[in-house]
Every structure is written in structure tokens, then in C-alpha cells.
Scaffold this motif. Structure first.
Motif, PDB file in Angstrom:
ATOM      1  N   LEU A 291      44.613  40.436  36.184  1.00 27.72           N
ATOM      2  CA  LEU A 291      44.736  41.334  35.025  1.00 27.72           C
ATOM      3  C   LEU A 291      44.063  42.649  35.402  1.00 27.72           C
ATOM      4  O   LEU A 291      42.847  42.697  35.590  1.00 27.72           O
ATOM      5  CB  LEU A 291      44.054  40.700  33.804  1.00 27.72           C
ATOM      6  CG  LEU A 291      43.973  41.531  32.527  1.00 27.72           C
ATOM      7  CD1 LEU A 291      45.357  41.901  32.010  1.00 27.72           C
ATOM      8  CD2 LEU A 291      43.192  40.795  31.446  1.00 27.72           C
ATOM      9  N   ASP A 292      44.861  43.720  35.551  1.00 29.69           N
ATOM     10  CA  ASP A 292      44.300  44.995  36.010  1.00 29.69           C
ATOM     11  C   ASP A 292      43.656  45.797  34.885  1.00 29.69           C
ATOM     12  O   ASP A 292      42.802  46.637  35.141  1.00 29.69           O
ATOM     13  CB  ASP A 292      45.381  45.829  36.709  1.00 29.69           C
ATOM     14  CG  ASP A 292      45.779  45.228  38.055  1.00 29.69           C
ATOM     15  OD1 ASP A 292      44.863  44.887  38.832  1.00 29.69           O
ATOM     16  OD2 ASP A 292      46.980  45.071  38.317  1.00 29.69           O
ATOM     17  N   GLU A 293      44.078  45.551  33.646  1.00 29.45           N
ATOM     18  CA  GLU A 293      43.439  46.270  32.527  1.00 29.45           C
ATOM     19  C   GLU A 293      42.272  45.439  31.994  1.00 29.45           C
ATOM     20  O   GLU A 293      42.013  44.324  32.449  1.00 29.45           O
ATOM     21  CB  GLU A 293      44.458  46.588  31.440  1.00 29.45           C
ATOM     22  CG  GLU A 293      45.173  45.396  30.847  1.00 29.45           C
ATOM     23  CD  GLU A 293      46.154  45.800  29.749  1.00 29.45           C
ATOM     24  OE1 GLU A 293      45.748  45.735  28.563  1.00 29.45           O
ATOM     25  OE2 GLU A 293      47.309  46.177  30.069  1.00 29.45           O
ATOM     26  N   LYS A 294      41.555  46.007  31.046  1.00 29.33           N
ATOM     27  CA  LYS A 294      40.406  45.286  30.480  1.00 29.33           C
ATOM     28  C   LYS A 294      40.885  44.048  29.721  1.00 29.33           C
ATOM     29  O   LYS A 294      41.949  44.059  29.123  1.00 29.33           O
ATOM     30  CB  LYS A 294      39.628  46.197  29.531  1.00 29.33           C
ATOM     31  CG  LYS A 294      38.629  47.111  30.240  1.00 29.33           C
ATOM     32  CD  LYS A 294      37.585  47.597  29.277  1.00 29.33           C
ATOM     33  CE  LYS A 294      36.493  48.457  29.893  1.00 29.33           C
ATOM     34  NZ  LYS A 294      36.448  48.597  31.310  1.00 29.33           N
ATOM     35  N   GLY A 295      40.067  43.005  29.719  1.00 30.48           N
ATOM     36  CA  GLY A 295      40.434  41.769  29.028  1.00 30.48           C
ATOM     37  C   GLY A 295      40.041  40.580  29.879  1.00 30.48           C
ATOM     38  O   GLY A 295      39.705  40.733  31.053  1.00 30.48           O
ATOM     39  N   VAL A 296      40.085  39.403  29.277  1.00 29.26           N
ATOM     40  CA  VAL A 296      39.700  38.190  29.999  1.00 29.26           C
ATOM     41  C   VAL A 296      40.820  37.160  29.917  1.00 29.26           C
ATOM     42  O   VAL A 296      41.422  36.967  28.864  1.00 29.26           O
ATOM     43  CB  VAL A 296      38.387  37.593  29.423  1.00 29.26           C
ATOM     44  CG1 VAL A 296      37.980  36.364  30.219  1.00 29.26           C
ATOM     45  CG2 VAL A 296      37.255  38.616  29.475  1.00 29.26           C
ATOM     46  N   LEU A 297      41.109  36.535  31.035  1.00 24.74           N
ATOM     47  CA  LEU A 297      42.085  35.440  31.089  1.00 24.74           C
ATOM     48  C   LEU A 297      41.325  34.138  30.897  1.00 24.74           C
ATOM     49  O   LEU A 297      40.335  33.882  31.585  1.00 24.74           O
ATOM     50  CB  LEU A 297      42.821  35.455  32.431  1.00 24.74           C
ATOM     51  CG  LEU A 297      43.611  36.739  32.730  1.00 24.74           C
ATOM     52  CD1 LEU A 297      44.198  36.700  34.136  1.00 24.74           C
ATOM     53  CD2 LEU A 297      44.712  36.962  31.694  1.00 24.74           C
ATOM     54  N   ARG A 298      41.801  33.298  29.956  1.00 24.48           N
ATOM     55  CA  ARG A 298      41.079  32.079  29.607  1.00 24.48           C
ATOM     56  C   ARG A 298      41.996  30.865  29.659  1.00 24.48           C
ATOM     57  O   ARG A 298      43.193  30.956  29.402  1.00 24.48           O
ATOM     58  CB  ARG A 298      40.523  32.184  28.176  1.00 24.48           C
ATOM     59  CG  ARG A 298      39.437  33.226  28.018  1.00 24.48           C
ATOM     60  CD  ARG A 298      38.093  32.576  27.765  1.00 24.48           C
ATOM     61  NE  ARG A 298      37.053  33.552  27.556  1.00 24.48           N
ATOM     62  CZ  ARG A 298      36.187  33.952  28.476  1.00 24.48           C
ATOM     63  NH1 ARG A 298      36.249  33.449  29.695  1.00 24.48           N
ATOM     64  NH2 ARG A 298      35.255  34.831  28.208  1.00 24.48           N
ATOM     65  N   HIS A 299      41.386  29.718  29.935  1.00 23.15           N
ATOM     66  CA  HIS A 299      42.098  28.432  29.936  1.00 23.15           C
ATOM     67  C   HIS A 299      42.871  28.249  28.625  1.00 23.15           C
ATOM     68  O   HIS A 299      42.336  28.484  27.548  1.00 23.15           O
ATOM     69  CB  HIS A 299      41.082  27.301  30.104  1.00 23.15           C
ATOM     70  CG  HIS A 299      41.681  25.934  30.008  1.00 23.15           C
ATOM     71  ND1 HIS A 299      42.512  25.421  30.990  1.00 23.15           N
ATOM     72  CD2 HIS A 299      41.588  24.979  29.052  1.00 23.15           C
ATOM     73  CE1 HIS A 299      42.896  24.210  30.634  1.00 23.15           C
ATOM     74  NE2 HIS A 299      42.352  23.916  29.474  1.00 23.15           N
ATOM     75  N   GLY A 300      44.140  27.831  28.764  1.00 25.77           N
ATOM     76  CA  GLY A 300      44.942  27.517  27.575  1.00 25.77           C
ATOM     77  C   GLY A 300      45.799  28.659  27.064  1.00 25.77           C
ATOM     78  O   GLY A 300      46.684  28.438  26.238  1.00 25.77           O
ATOM     79  N   GLU A 346      50.978  40.675  24.071  1.00 32.85           N
ATOM     80  CA  GLU A 346      51.532  40.347  25.387  1.00 32.85           C
ATOM     81  C   GLU A 346      51.003  41.346  26.422  1.00 32.85           C
ATOM     82  O   GLU A 346      51.372  42.513  26.416  1.00 32.85           O
ATOM     83  CB  GLU A 346      53.063  40.365  25.358  1.00 32.85           C
ATOM     84  CG  GLU A 346      53.652  39.209  24.564  1.00 32.85           C
ATOM     85  CD  GLU A 346      55.167  39.140  24.664  1.00 32.85           C
ATOM     86  OE1 GLU A 346      55.751  39.814  25.544  1.00 32.85           O
ATOM     87  OE2 GLU A 346      55.765  38.418  23.852  1.00 32.85           O
ATOM     88  N   VAL A 347      50.116  40.858  27.298  1.00 32.44           N
ATOM     89  CA  VAL A 347      49.450  41.728  28.276  1.00 32.44           C
ATOM     90  C   VAL A 347      50.052  41.481  29.661  1.00 32.44           C
ATOM     91  O   VAL A 347      50.116  40.333  30.112  1.00 32.44           O
ATOM     92  CB  VAL A 347      47.924  41.443  28.291  1.00 32.44           C
ATOM     93  CG1 VAL A 347      47.229  42.321  29.314  1.00 32.44           C
ATOM     94  CG2 VAL A 347      47.328  41.637  26.904  1.00 32.44           C
ATOM     95  N   PRO A 348      50.532  42.536  30.354  1.00 28.01           N
ATOM     96  CA  PRO A 348      51.132  42.329  31.682  1.00 28.01           C
ATOM     97  C   PRO A 348      50.087  41.932  32.731  1.00 28.01           C
ATOM     98  O   PRO A 348      48.968  42.454  32.725  1.00 28.01           O
ATOM     99  CB  PRO A 348      51.747  43.698  32.018  1.00 28.01           C
ATOM    100  CG  PRO A 348      51.061  44.683  31.144  1.00 28.01           C
ATOM    101  CD  PRO A 348      50.578  43.946  29.935  1.00 28.01           C
ATOM    102  N   VAL A 349      50.478  40.988  33.606  1.00 27.56           N
ATOM    103  CA  VAL A 349      49.610  40.537  34.707  1.00 27.56           C
ATOM    104  C   VAL A 349      50.421  40.545  36.001  1.00 27.56           C
ATOM    105  O   VAL A 349      51.649  40.511  35.970  1.00 27.56           O
ATOM    106  CB  VAL A 349      49.047  39.116  34.460  1.00 27.56           C
ATOM    107  CG1 VAL A 349      48.008  39.119  33.357  1.00 27.56           C
ATOM    108  CG2 VAL A 349      50.154  38.106  34.157  1.00 27.56           C
ATOM    109  N   ARG A 350      49.719  40.594  37.119  1.00 32.30           N
ATOM    110  CA  ARG A 350      50.375  40.500  38.429  1.00 32.30           C
ATOM    111  C   ARG A 350      50.275  39.077  38.961  1.00 32.30           C
ATOM    112  O   ARG A 350      49.218  38.458  38.878  1.00 32.30           O
ATOM    113  CB  ARG A 350      49.701  41.441  39.426  1.00 32.30           C
ATOM    114  CG  ARG A 350      50.071  42.897  39.258  1.00 32.30           C
ATOM    115  CD  ARG A 350      49.512  43.749  40.394  1.00 32.30           C
ATOM    116  NE  ARG A 350      48.061  43.813  40.392  1.00 32.30           N
ATOM    117  CZ  ARG A 350      47.305  43.492  41.431  1.00 32.30           C
ATOM    118  NH1 ARG A 350      47.847  43.038  42.561  1.00 32.30           N
ATOM    119  NH2 ARG A 350      45.985  43.615  41.366  1.00 32.30           N
ATOM    120  N   VAL A 351      51.386  38.577  39.504  1.00 33.04           N
ATOM    121  CA  VAL A 351      51.372  37.272  40.180  1.00 33.04           C
ATOM    122  C   VAL A 351      51.009  37.525  41.638  1.00 33.04           C
ATOM    123  O   VAL A 351      51.625  38.356  42.310  1.00 33.04           O
ATOM    124  CB  VAL A 351      52.753  36.581  40.081  1.00 33.04           C
ATOM    125  CG1 VAL A 351      52.769  35.282  40.880  1.00 33.04           C
ATOM    126  CG2 VAL A 351      53.109  36.308  38.626  1.00 33.04           C
TER     127      VAL A 351
END
Length: 366
Positions: A291-300, A346-351
Motif C-alpha cells: 500500500l503506497d498511500e497512508k493506511g494499514v492493511l489488516r487480517h480479514g 476501495e484503496v488501490p494496492v500493488r501486487v
């Protein structure tokens, strides 16, 4: 009843914040989790991992038994002290646990399995061992301290008996040997770990664990809690049992295909199911997300792809990268523009291909 390691009083004396971890009272941090993380990436940190379960296997047919029990092949273990990472599967190819196995003699192998799965693992191993006449011996008399970081090995070697220093200094990765520690204490020193850094995991008789911890602290090894251990292993691309895989997941779906040895003539538990799944095409894959922008990716959290929904497995802020990363399980196929649902947005992420960090530095493309 919450279980305690022999170092529990030591953690509390250091002011650790304690949490329940799989039924064990364990330190999450001793102050700043971020500082503990950086200590391991830049210097040396130590973790109490005495909650892990050590199981010794003895018997004439112990190698034959492990060829049947594990998805990886113990035939790779030819030199005494060598170690192997493997999954232990059920008949459906689901992961009962992931573990490390050490070859200590033709009639003696040692397993180190996860703490939260202890009862289930022991019951399964004992049941399977009966047909091979293998003795299964849990070793609650041992404690275990992991010392990790670019300066970890030097600091440990400096504490060993002089006669052992050169030999342990030459120990290869994924290998273990006996050595004498401070005041002649007997140690089982393994060049393994769960942080992506070099270092040792040291098995020590419980009665010497506090003295070893204190000796390590004296030479500048920073005490670290499970919080830093989690962000370190995530950056290093290492699975956590129960979060990234379990009995409902096969190694193919957990990006652990590299641990499956489909060697000829070896009928290990779960092999038929794995071969059938591979032939039919694996429906779900595990990928890395950044996630290149601010924010946290969390389980679930829900992951949206061109082929349908997936979900975040392990996710966290990655201190080495200063951004959030995660593992996710998503439908197989070209995922297209991937987004994560963060509180309805919906926040864009890179795979990306993980690991995210190697040798203390971000991997290419991260």
C-alpha cells in the motif's frame, strides 16, 4: 490456565507488555516495538521462543517415518546437524503445521513445532509413529532463545567456550550443533530464524535460560517481543501458521510449493491430494501486497480482483519500508487492478513478489 516460560519473571522485570499468545503469557514489546524491529534489522535482538515445542524422535525406522510424515523429503538431510523446513499435512493436503526437522543421527531426529498447535501436533505425530515403532518424546525441559540480526552471530559466538567458537562460526545456514555457553552451559545452536536476518535459535536447558538471556543482554543484544517478531517475519515473507495457512489450505495455496518434494516412490501423507490439486489447477494463490498511500492493511480485509474476492492474511505496517504490506489469498489468474476494502473505501494496492525485505534492505520493486 495461561502457561508461562521460564523467562516470564525476567520479561516482567524489564517492564514488558504481556499478552496471551496461544495460551502463553508472552511479551509483545518492552517499550517501542518499532525500535525492537530496527534493532534486529541493524544490530542484534533476542526473542524468548520457549513456548515453541521441541519433540525428539528416536528409533531404527525414524527416517522412514519422517519420509511418510512430511511433505518435504528428509532424504535431503545427509550431514549430522542439518535442518529442513517442511509442512506436515493431513490426508486432504491441508497444513496441520509447519516445522523444522533436525537430523542428529540415523536413529535420532528433532522437530520444533508451533506453540499454538502443540496438542494437535503431538497427537498426530504419536498416532502416525506407532506403525514405525518410533518413540515420540516432548522436551518441556528445554527453553529456546532466538538471537537475530546482522551482528547476532558474532555476539553469540563471543559468549561460547573458546574451543567451540571457530566451529560454530563456520556453521552453515539451516544447520545446528552442540556447544558450551557461559559457565559451561550446554547449548544446541541452530543457524535458523524467523526474521529474515542471520542469527541463531538456541535451545538451552530451562535451568540455564535466565543466565543465557542475561549474558546476551550484557553484550548488547536487545530484548524484543512478539510484536517486532511479527513485522520482521512478514517483511521477510515468512508464513504464520493459523493466519496464512491451516488445515483448509494446501501448500500450493500458501506459496509453499517449494517445500513439497514429489520424489519418486515416497508416499507421504497428503501426497495424492496435492497431486490431484496440481493436476486440476490450483484455484487460489497467495500474493504480496504493498500500500503506497497512508493506511494499514489488516487480517480479514476484503481484496477485490478481476477474478473475484480474496482476503488479507497477514498485514501490517512494515517499519523497514515505512509503508503497509500484506499477504493475501486471491483467485488464480491475472488479478487486474487490485483494491483493498478499508472501512468501505476501495484503496488501490500493488501486487508484488515477496519477500519485501532481504538483508535489511527493501527488495527490488517494493
Amino acid at each position: 490456565m495461561t502457561e508461562k516460560t521460564v523467562l516470564n519473571d525476567t520479561h516482567r522485570a524489564l517492564g514488558a507488555r504481556m499478552v496471551d499468545f496461544g495460551g502463553w503469557d508472552m511479551p509483545i514489546s518492552y517499550g517501542s516495538q518499532i525500535e525492537e524491529h530496527h534493532a534486529v534489522r541493524r544490530d542484534a535482538g533476542m526473542f524468548d521462543v520457549s513456548h515453541m515445542t521441541v519433540v525428539d524422535l528416536h528409533g531404527e525406522r525414524v527416517r522412514e517415518f519422517l519420509r511418510h510424515l512430511l511433505a518435504n523429503s528428509v532424504d535431503k538431510l545427509k550431514a549430522q546437524g542439518k535442518a529442513l523446513y517442511s509442512c506436515m499435512l493431513d490426508e486432504q493436503g491441508g497444513v496441520i503445521d509447519d516445522l523444522i526437522v533436525y537430523f542428529l543421527g540415523e536413529e535420532f531426529f528433532r522437530l520444533v513445532v508451533n506453540a499454538a498447535t502443540r496438542a494437535k501436533d503431538l497427537a498426530w505425530i504419536e498416532r502416525q509413529a506407532k506403525a514405525f515403532g518410533v518413540e515420540v518424546r516432548e522436551r518441556p525441559d528445554f527453553a529456546m532463545i532466538a538471537v537475530q540480526g546482522p551482528r547476532a552471530r558474532d555476539k553469540v559466538i563471543g559468549l561460547l567456550a573458546e574451543v567451540d567458537r571457530e566451529r560454530i562460526g563456520k556453521l552453515g545456514k539451516f544447520a545446528a550443533a552442540a556447544a558450551q555457553g557461559p559457565h559451561g552451559m550446554p547449548l544446541f545452536v541452530a543457524r535458523t530464524g524467523y526474521t529474515g536476518e542471520d542469527g541463531f535459535e538456541i535451545i538451552v536447558p530451562q535451568e540455564h535460560a535466565v543466565a543465557l538471556w542475561q549474558a546476551l543482554a550484557t553484550v548488547g543484544v536487545a530484548p524484543c517481543g512478539l510484536g517486532a517478531r511479527d513485522t520482521l517475519r512478514l517483511e521477510a515473507g515468512m508464513n504464520l501458521y493459523g493466519q496464512d495457512m491451516d488445515e483448509s489450505v494446501s501448500p500450493w495455496e500458501a506459496n509453499l510449493g517449494w517445500t513439497i518434494a514429489l520424489d519418486e516412490g515416497r508416499d507421504f501423507i497428503g501426497r495424492k491430494a496435492l497431486e490431484a490439486q496440481k493436476a486440476a489447477g490450483v484455484k487460489r494463490v497467495m500474493v504480496g501486497l504493498v500500500l503506497d498511500e497512508k493506511g494499514v492493511l489488516r487480517h480479514g480485509q476484503k481484496v477485490l480482483t478481476a477474478h473475484g474476492e480474496g482476503e488479507i492474511l497477514s498485514g501490517s505496517f512494515a517499519p523497514t519500508l515505512n509503508k503497509a504490506v500484506a499477504f493475501a489469498r486471491i483467485p488464480a489468474g491475472e488479478p487486474g487492478r487490485v483494491r483493498v476494502d478499508i472501512r468501505g473505501r476501495e484503496v488501490p494496492v500493488r501486487v508484488v513478489k515477496y519477500p519485501f525485505v532481504r538483508d535489511g534492505k527493501p527488495c527490488e520493486g517494493i
